[in-house]
Structure formats: C-alpha cells, structure tokens
Design a protein around this motif. Structure first.
Motif, PDB file in Angstrom:
ATOM      1  N   HIS A 197     -27.723 -11.188   2.977  1.00  0.00           N
ATOM      2  CA  HIS A 197     -27.049 -10.490   1.886  1.00  0.00           C
ATOM      3  C   HIS A 197     -26.244 -11.491   1.060  1.00  0.00           C
ATOM      4  N   TYR A 198     -26.500 -11.539  -0.249  1.00  0.00           N
ATOM      5  CA  TYR A 198     -25.721 -12.397  -1.145  1.00  0.00           C
ATOM      6  C   TYR A 198     -25.006 -11.534  -2.179  1.00  0.00           C
ATOM      7  N   ASP A 199     -23.976 -12.122  -2.806  1.00  0.00           N
ATOM      8  CA  ASP A 199     -23.266 -11.414  -3.874  1.00  0.00           C
ATOM      9  C   ASP A 199     -23.768 -11.844  -5.252  1.00  0.00           C
ATOM     10  N   LEU A 200     -24.312 -13.055  -5.314  1.00  0.00           N
ATOM     11  CA  LEU A 200     -24.636 -13.612  -6.623  1.00  0.00           C
ATOM     12  C   LEU A 200     -25.693 -14.702  -6.475  1.00  0.00           C
ATOM     13  N   VAL A 201     -26.560 -14.810  -7.485  1.00  0.00           N
ATOM     14  CA  VAL A 201     -27.548 -15.896  -7.486  1.00  0.00           C
ATOM     15  C   VAL A 201     -27.343 -16.747  -8.743  1.00  0.00           C
ATOM     16  N   LEU A 202     -27.277 -18.068  -8.557  1.00  0.00           N
ATOM     17  CA  LEU A 202     -27.309 -18.972  -9.706  1.00  0.00           C
ATOM     18  C   LEU A 202     -28.698 -19.586  -9.718  1.00  0.00           C
TER      19      LEU A 202
END
Ligand code: ADP
Length: 847
Positions: free
Chosen positions: A622-627
C-alpha cells in the motif's frame, strides 16, 4: 443505312442493306440484310459521352493535366490549367517545349532531370502509375515544387501517359513554417533544460547549506542565493512563456497563495543589487489589501520581478517603492493595483508608447551599460493582459518613473483567510521608528499602526533621543524602538549606546534595522544593545515574529505558537504527515536526489526503475503517492499510469495520486501526463520546494493521499546515501574529475562516494554500448534518452570533461545529426577511460 425499329416497346437500331433484284417472274424485289447494331451504337454513344466528360474534366480541372506520347515522350496536349501553370500563351506553345525543357537541369536530390524523368516514366509504364515529387520550371524560368501523378493510358493501339501536376508551393511553405515553429519550440525547450541543469546544482547545494548549522546572517544570505536561483528558474520559464504568449499558448494557473510572500520574496532577491547601489528598496502592502488570493503567482512574480528589476537597474540614487492597494473588491474577487516607483533616469515622453513592445530599449548604448534583452516589459504586458489586467507607466526624464499594473484575483474563502491570520494586536505597545528615509519611516509606521501599535517616528538620533526623553518624562516611555543603522550624524549603534547609557531610557527594547550589507561582525559586537536585527527590505511576518518574541512578557503565547508554526512552515516547507511514496525512475542519479529529498522531508520511500516493477510493487504494497518518471525503458510513465488507472489491473489502489516527473516544461507535456491519468506534474530539476509544493497541491486539491499508518512495515530501499547529489554540468572550466566538488556534495562521506563511483563505472559503459547501437540504428528517441542518462551520470560525479562531450552527443542525437553523433562517440569513449582512471585513483584515497 441505319434504321430504327420499335419492337415490344424496345428500340432496336439496325444496319439495313437493301438491294433490289428481279425474281423469276420478272418482278422487282428487295433483298434486305439487317444487322442489329443496337449494342454497338450504345457503346459508341457511351464512349462519346465519356470522351466529352473527360474533355470537360480535362478543360476545367484546377490541376494541370497533360499527355505525353512515346517514344520521345513529348507533350501532346495540355489543359488550360497547364497553360496557366507553366505560363504559356496557348496549348500550341506549351507542346512546342521539349519534354525536359520545363524542369530545371537538376532535381533537388542532385540528379539530372532528364535521367530521373525517364526513370519515373519507366516505372509508370511498368506499374500503371507513379506518384512522386518533382521540381518544375515555368517558361519564365521560375522553379516550383510539385507533385506529379503519371498514369498509363491506352487508346486503341496507342499507349500514352497522362500527367497530373499540382503546384505545392504554398503547401510546402506552410509545412516549412510548421517545421520551423516546431524546431523553435524544441530549441526553447532544450535550452531551458540546459540552463536548468546547472541551476539545479545551485539550488541543491544551497538547500543543503540551509540544512547545516550556520549563523542567522549566513542563513539569510543562503536564502537569498536560493531565492535568486529560484527566480532565475522563473526567468527561464518566462522565456518559455514568452514564446508561449507569442504562440497564444499561455495557460494560467489557479492556485492559492499569500501575496506577502510573493512581493517580499522578490524584494528580498533584488535587495542585494539595490543595497550595492545604496538604494532604498521599500514595499508596502496597504493593510486593507486581501492577501490570501487565488490566481497565478508565477505570472505575478514575473511581472513584479521585471518591473522592480528595471527600477533597480535604471536608478542610481534614491529609492524604489513598491506599493499594493485595492482598486475594487467584492466577496469573491479583488482587483489590486501594484506600483513600482523609482527615482531613476526616467523615460523620454516620445519613447513611452513603444516601451512595452518586444525588443524595445530607449537607448541601446544604455542597454549595453545595464544589460537586458528588451523583453522584460513585453512579458510583463503579455502576462498582465493574460490575467485580464492592464499595465502602464508615468515618467519624467531625469526624475524617475512609475510603472503600475492592475490585475484581478479571486479571493480565498474568508474562513481560510481568518484561520491564517489570527488577531494581530499589540495593544498597549508603543514603538519609535528612527530612520533617515522618510518613506520607510511612514510605511513602517503604517504597518505597526495596522497591528494596533502606537507608532511614532524620528528622522535622526538627536530627534529620537528628544522624543524618547519627553515620553519617559510623561511616564509613557516607548516599549521599543527600531533604529536604522545607516543615519548621518549618529548611526544606529551609537544611538543604541546612548539610549542604553541613559537610565530613563535603558528599558526600551531595541531593534537594529539594516540592509543585508551590514557586516555580521558589527551586529555581533553590539548584540548586548539589541534584541534582534531586522533586515531590510523588511518581511512583514519576520517583523511581526520579531516583535512578538521581543515583547513576549505580554502574554501572547497562544498567538505566538500559531505564528511561529506558520512562520516555520513557510520557511522550511515541512510536511507534517509522513507518506509512503513509490518513486519510479530509471536514472540512478535522479533516484539518489529524489530519495534524499523525500527522506529528508520525513517520508518513507521505495524506488523502482521502470513501470513493470512499479506495477508489481503496487499490487503488493500500500502506497500513498507515486512519483513517476515519464521517459523510461520497458514501460514508460504514461503507459504505466493508464494501467494503474485501469480497474481491471491488479494494483491495490487505482486512485492513488500520481505525480509526473519530467524534464520538459512545454505546454502539452502536462496535458499528456494529465490525459494519462496523472494528478500533477513536477518539472525537473526537483528541489525540496518543487516536491513539497506539488505534494501540498495534491493534498489541498482534495486529492489527498490516504491517511497514514505510521507503523506500517515497509523498508526504505538502499542505505541512506547521505546528502542529495545533484546534476552540475557543465562547469565554467571543464576538468576531468572534480573530486572536490563531488566530495563536497556528499559531505566527504566515504561509503556513499565509493558506492556512487562504482555505480557510475558499472552503468556508464553499458549505457554507452546501448547508445552506440541506437545511433547506428538511427533510433532517435532511444539515443537521446541514453545520451541524456550518460550525461546525467557524468554530472552527478562531476566528471566534467566527459559530461561536456556527452552533452554534445545528446544534442546531436536530439537533432538527428547522426554523422556528428558518430564522430563524437570515439571521443566519448576516450573521455570515459580518462575519467575512469581518475575516479579509480580517487577511490584508492578513500580507503
Ligand atoms: P530590458 O531587458 O532592456 O530592461 P525591458 O523591456 O524591461 O527590457 O525595458 C525596455 C526599456 O525600457 C529599457 O531598456 C529601458 O530603456 C526602459 N526602461 C524600463 N524600465 C525603466 C525604468 N524603471 N526607468 C527607466 N527606463 C526604463
């Protein structure tokens, strides 16, 4: 003889041959032979009709149609369009020209027209038709580009060719213009990229400097370097913007911003030059101006920067005053008038009207003295108009100028403004402002009064002492006094000493006010006299914060906490929440930079090198954000994003916020990223600020990343590679390997240095081999990307000479100049060997 018969309602045409003869009995009889020719007649009729049609098409066609007959392939006919196109008097004149006489001797590819034409004809005869580009020549001798369609025709026994010729001069001009315009945009994009790269180094190193323990003066200087570099970045963007304004392609942003930061940041940047010239640079935002606005702060910053920059440039004595006042305001919007007044050389009346045109300068010899492009005011005008405002100037030669502009903004919601501005009251406090500059005195007094401070002013030391003594006598001693350093007769320090030596006055809290050129030593030596130094140009919040700290005893702790937090938030771009971020980036150097920045901001970071790996990770963790980098091998950022957004794909969260990381800043790139489903966009070079802003933007736009679980069990990838490394390239003097710069950037830490050297020496030869292959195969995208990666890696380790050669290869590849790229490649290999040796030597010293 033809005869018609109607039989069963159908017309039959017969050819009748009738011959009289005498029968046995001597009677005259008629012998008839009837041949049904109905079908033949119909065919003939159809043929005639079709011939007529053809003739009509031939005569009326806008395209030139002509026929050529073997064996000499002379023209045998030409329609009116042909006569017109070639400029003949009539068809007879046209056909009198030999077959190649209406072409130049050679075609653009260098081949003789006669020879090439024969080949084209042969192909048409073999294949039935042939379509090609041809340069023709009119009878007047004028050449023109054309398309030619040769079609093989047969008529009975005869074979001939029909040529349809179309003049494409205009079409070609349009295509050329299109190509030129595309090339120009590309050039602007490339150049801006080239400038950004070394700027990245400046901003990066400066941010690192700000993280170290330095004195507050040094901190102030470092911040100015940082802000200047940021402004320079803005200038580069403005150049891009100017080409966009020109092409009508400017897109305005709509973001929330605080007007004070915009104005004060620019003043802070330009104050260095102003104070070098001993100019007072003052700003005043009227207290009734709404400061929490929504609009395009970069545009505003650019206009102010251009106008104030000019004012500083063209003024040698006196002051520059920037004011902001409301013009019109309602619940939702506010029109503000900004004015920049200087006491400089002024502008002659006859030049005022042309000032805002591009590339206009009043006096070109002055321009050489002061430098400048003549674009500043044109951009300012373009931007104000784009924002729906207007701009103008009033000036008298020799006396100074006043540039103004009025632009409308949206106001942020009143709740937002109220929350950001707690009550700013210092009731009961009285402060004396001592400054030789009247404007500054008045503005500062107005500012303090807006905070309900009882403000008084004095123009010099003696006047100040007199006012202070008389107030003390009346038991109304000033709570504090702000003393300007630079005053005739008695400077700020001397005045401070006098006050502190006077038992009636010594309890007054003293601030020393000075421009940034004050030597820190002077302040340090006199620290016992002053509670704080206020640096001019004054930042409203800085002043407020200082007053707050100094006047502490007055039970303002609640206000203070809020302010201190707010102050620090702006100063350090700290992100309160810890996010779990996935970075998808193939370039090792960029990975390092982004990893370090995000880690420093307190986020948890995982890095993968391409889209496929990203998808795999997103399915499991689970991630909050992708760059997400846009250009990557295997699977690029756009494709990866559309898969993430596809509900059928296996990723856990299809709505995860995705920010694009891209080196390009042209309009259109952004659209491409957004169209692919990304939420925002970070232009490289990345800095703490760009990343923080982008994340904040996503958070505030309701696209907030999911709440975080601080104990989440995830592992940051790789050992911490110490300080951020930045691309710095190319340097003023190319050196093989600037080990000092390299080491400085990594704070002399051995493990990361050695690791980065190993990565570079392992990766670069692989990239170079791939590059060579891509160049050989003329694969422009791949070659450009590889050369760019090699260059980035070189810059990262300060392999300057190698980097410079890599830049050349990159430029050649991007331009499709393959021969040149091939010529430079051996040099690139040679330079790498030299760099490798130097780096290995250096690595030995690390052990
Ligand atoms: P430049 O890059 O040359 O400064 P600008 O478009 O900003 O280009 O300005 C155009 C010209 O207008 C300047 O070269 C100068 O002659 C004149 N000008 C602009 N601002 C001022 C000012 N504040 N005082 C006097 N002249 C000015």
């Amino acid at each position: 003889m033809e005869e018609k018969y109607i039989q069963d309602g159908k017309e039959t045409i017969v050819h009748a041959l009738k011959t009289p003869f005498k029968d046995d009995k001597g009677n005259i009889r008629l012998f008839g032979l009837f041949l049904d020719i109905t079908e033949r007649k119909q065919t003939e009729e159809a043929l005639r009709e079709s011939e007529q049609k053809y003739r009509s098409l031939f005569e009326n066609s806008h395209d030139a149609i002509m026929t050529l007959a073997p064996p000499s392939w002379k023209f045998i006919s030409g329609n009116p369009a042909t006569i017109k196109m070639f400029g003949a008097k009539n068809e007879a004149e046209f056909v009198s020209y030999g077959p190649w006489a209406l072409s130049p001797e050679r075609q653009p590819d260098g081949r003789a027209s006669a020879e090439k034409a024969r080949e084209m004809i042969e192909q048409a005869m073999r294949g039935g038709s042939n379509f090609f580009l041809w340069t023709h020549k009119r009878i007047s001798g004028e050449e023109f580009p054309a398309t030619v369609l040769l079609s093989k025709m047969t008529q009975g026994e005869n074979t001939f060719l029909q040529a349809t010729v179309r003049d494409i001069t205009e079409h070609k001009l349009a295509l050329d213009a299109q190509a030129a315009s595309a090339a120009k945009s590309q050039f602007v994009a490339n150049i801006s990229h080239e400038i950004r790269t070394p700027l990245n180094g400046i901003i990066g190193v400066c941010e690192l400097l700000l993280e170290t323990k330095i004195s507050s003066e040094q901190m102030e200087y470092a911040k100015i370097i940082n802000a200047s570099a940021e402004t320079l970045l803005n200038v580069i963007n403005a150049t891009l913007d100017f080409s966009k304004i020109e092409a009508g392609k400017m897109a305005l942003e709509h973001v929330d911003f605080d007007l004070r930061y915009i104005v004060e940041d620019i003043i802070g940047v330009l104050a260095v030059n102003a104070s070098k010239k001993k100019l007072e640079l003052l700003d005043f935002i009227e207290p009734n101006v709404p400061v929490h606005l929504n609009g395009d702060p970069s545009c505003l910053r650019q206009i102010l920067f251009n106008l104030i920059g000019n004012a500083v440039k063209f003024t040698s004595k006196g002051e520059i005053v920037i004011t902001v006042a409301p013009v019109e305001e309602n619940e939702k919007t506010a029109s503000l008038r900004f004015s920049v007044r200087d006491t400089g050389i002024g502008i002659p009346a006859d030049k005022i009207n042309v000032l805002f045109n591009a590339f206009t300068q009043v006096d070109t010899s002055l321009a050489r003295k002061f430098g400048g492009t003549g674009l500043g005011l044109a951009i300012a005008k373009g931007f104000t108009e784009q924002m729906g405002g207007s701009i103008g100037v009033e000036s008298a030669e020799g006396k100074g100028s006043l540039f103004w502009f009025i632009v409308p903004f949206l106001k942020q919601k009143p709740e937002v403004a109220r929350a950001a501005e707690p009550d700013m009251h210092f009731e009961g406090a009285s402060i004396l402002i001592v400054d030789g500059n009247e404007t500054n005195r008045l503005m500062l007094a107005k500012q303090l009064q807006a905070w309900k401070i009882d403000a008084a002013t004095a123009a010099n030391g003696p006047e100040a002492l007199e006012k202070m003594r008389s107030a003390a006598n009346q038991k109304r001693a000033f709570t504090a006094a702000i003393l300007d350093m630079r005053m005739p007769e008695m400077d700020g320090v001397t005045l401070g000493q006098t006050i502190k030596a006077d038992s009636a006055l010594k309890n007054t809290i003293l601030f020393l006010m000075s421009s940034i050129t004050l030597s820190p030593e002077t302040y340090r030596q006199n620290k016992h006299l002053f509670v704080a130094m206020i640096i001019k140009p004054i930042r409203q919040k800085h002043l407020f914060y200082n007053l707050l700290m100094a006047l502490k005893g007055k039970d303002m702790s609640a206000v203070e906490e809020k302010w201190v937090a707010e102050f620090q938030k702006h100063e350090h771009y700290q992100i309160g929440d810890r996010l779990h971020i996935l970075v998808v980036e193939d370039n090792l150097a960029s990975q390092e930079v982004i990893f370090n920045i995000l880690e420093k901001m307190g986020h948890l970071v995982n890095i993968v090198a391409n889209g496929k790996e990203a998808l795999r990770d997103l399915a499991m963790i689970h991630y909050d954000l992708v760059l997400m980098d846009v250009q990557m091998p295997e699977m690029d950022g756009l494709e990866t994003t559309s898969i993430i957004r596809d509900p059928k794909s296996r990723v856990r969260n299809h709505n995860i916020p995705i920010l694009a990381l891209t080196a390009h800043a042209m309009e259109g790139d952004k659209e491409k990223c957004l169209a692919a489903g990304m939420n925002g966009y970070i232009t490289k070079p990345v800095s703490i600020k760009t990343i923080a802003d982008a994340i904040a933007n996503i958070t505030s736009s309701g696209n907030a990343p999911a709440p975080k679980d601080k104990k989440r069990n995830s592992v940051p990838v790789g050992a911490s590679l110490a300080e951020a490394t930045k691309e710095i390239c190319p340097p003023p003097i190319p050196a093989v390997f600037d080990s000092k710069a390299f080491s400085n950037r990594l704070s002399g830490k051995i493990a990361p240095m050695s690791k980065i050297i190993n990565i570079t020496l392992d990766e670069t030869p692989k990239l170079m081999r791939e590059l060579e292959r891509a160049v050989k195969k003329r694969q422009q995208d791949a070659a450009g990307r590889l050369a760019h990666n090699i260059r980035g890696g070189a810059a990262n380790v300060s392999g300057n000479q190698f980097c410079a050669v890599a830049v050349k290869v990159e430029t050649a590849c991007n331009a499709g100049a393959w021969r040149e790229a091939e010529n430079i490649l051996p040099e690139l290999n040679r330079q790498f060997e030299i760099l490798e040796r130097a780096m290995r030597e250096f690595q030995k010293t690390l052990k």
